[in-house]
Design a protein around this motif. Sequence first.
Motif, PDB file in Angstrom:
ATOM      1  N   LYS A  44       0.856  -1.187   0.000  1.00 33.89           N
ATOM      2  CA  LYS A  44       0.000   0.000   0.000  1.00 33.89           C
ATOM      3  C   LYS A  44       0.893   1.239   0.000  1.00 33.89           C
ATOM      4  CE  LYS A  44      -3.829  -2.218   2.459  1.00 33.89           C
ATOM      5  NZ  LYS A  44      -4.728  -2.156   3.631  1.00 33.89           N
ATOM      6  N   PRO A  45       0.584   2.189  -0.855  1.00 36.46           N
ATOM      7  CA  PRO A  45       1.427   3.400  -0.898  1.00 36.46           C
ATOM      8  C   PRO A  45       1.269   4.234   0.369  1.00 36.46           C
ATOM      9  CG  PRO A  45      -0.504   3.667  -2.290  1.00 36.46           C
ATOM     10  CD  PRO A  45      -0.509   2.236  -1.833  1.00 36.46           C
ATOM     11  N   VAL A  46       2.372   4.782   0.818  1.00 32.61           N
ATOM     12  CA  VAL A  46       2.383   5.650   1.992  1.00 32.61           C
ATOM     13  C   VAL A  46       2.602   7.078   1.510  1.00 32.61           C
ATOM     14  CG1 VAL A  46       3.540   6.187   4.169  1.00 32.61           C
ATOM     15  CG2 VAL A  46       3.280   3.793   3.444  1.00 32.61           C
ATOM     16  N   VAL A  47       1.631   7.932   1.768  1.00 28.99           N
ATOM     17  CA  VAL A  47       1.709   9.320   1.342  1.00 28.99           C
ATOM     18  C   VAL A  47       2.440  10.123   2.411  1.00 28.99           C
ATOM     19  CG1 VAL A  47       0.403  11.365   0.662  1.00 28.99           C
ATOM     20  CG2 VAL A  47      -0.434   9.080   0.037  1.00 28.99           C
ATOM     21  N   VAL A  48       3.582  10.659   2.055  1.00 27.43           N
ATOM     22  CA  VAL A  48       4.375  11.464   2.978  1.00 27.43           C
ATOM     23  C   VAL A  48       4.160  12.937   2.620  1.00 27.43           C
ATOM     24  CG1 VAL A  48       6.689  11.954   3.825  1.00 27.43           C
ATOM     25  CG2 VAL A  48       6.069   9.612   3.158  1.00 27.43           C
TER      26      VAL A  48
END
Length: 262
Positions: A159-163
């Motif tokens: 799952k992409p982690v939005v920073v």
Amino acid sequence: MLGTQQSLPLAVVRGEVVKHLPVDLFIPPEALEVFLESFEGPLDLLLYLIRKQKLDVVDLAISPVTDQYLEYIELLQGARVELAADYLVMAATLAEIKSRLLLPKPDVDDEDEEDPRAQLIRQLKAYEVIKDAQQRLDELPRLERDIFQAKALPAADIKPVVVPPSVSLFDIASAFASVLKRVEATEHHHVKRENLSTRERMAQILAMLEGKDYLPFEQLFDVKEGRAGVVVSFLALMELVKELLVDLIQAEPLSTIHVRAY
């Protein structure tokens, strides 16, 4: 002790090993013919012969080119008769031009008589331009021949982690500049004395943020207070950031800056 290597059979036909060639085996001569050069048409062959002798197309020497062309036609007729028709037309044209150049010209002056090679030279020059352009296009990198796209699918459990990006000093200055422009558009030139306190404005900003997740940067400024009020609010906000009482965040680069209390 190393064993001797057994010789391989000549062939295996329907599961049976064949060690010797059959006596009555017939191999046609055409099966052993190899063509080292392939041409796309009579003009292609003629251009190849001209370049082979390092001749200029404009200064076309008919005699040696015609002799080599006829040798190739003889070979082509023996191998693939159905492909020789177009080449025979060109051979006839070359033979005609050669005969016209060899025969003596009449004494009658005819200024309009054209060199018999002129039309053929024009065709060769046009074909040479197209062939050179084709070769240059073929040398360009081509997808799925020279360049291959890499394809990879991410795993199902990734799952992409939005920073969120960090708010820079330039972003804060840009946001404050936009607030100042709004002040200039709505400012009234009334001269009056105002007592503005940075500490008091810090308390007001914390009160505005109380109970809220975040507020847009612009909502912390009241343009009706004029430039002095906006500057005090900005200094109060910077002091809150310095004392780690509030935080400035952005959802994505160059987006609206939001303020939240710790």
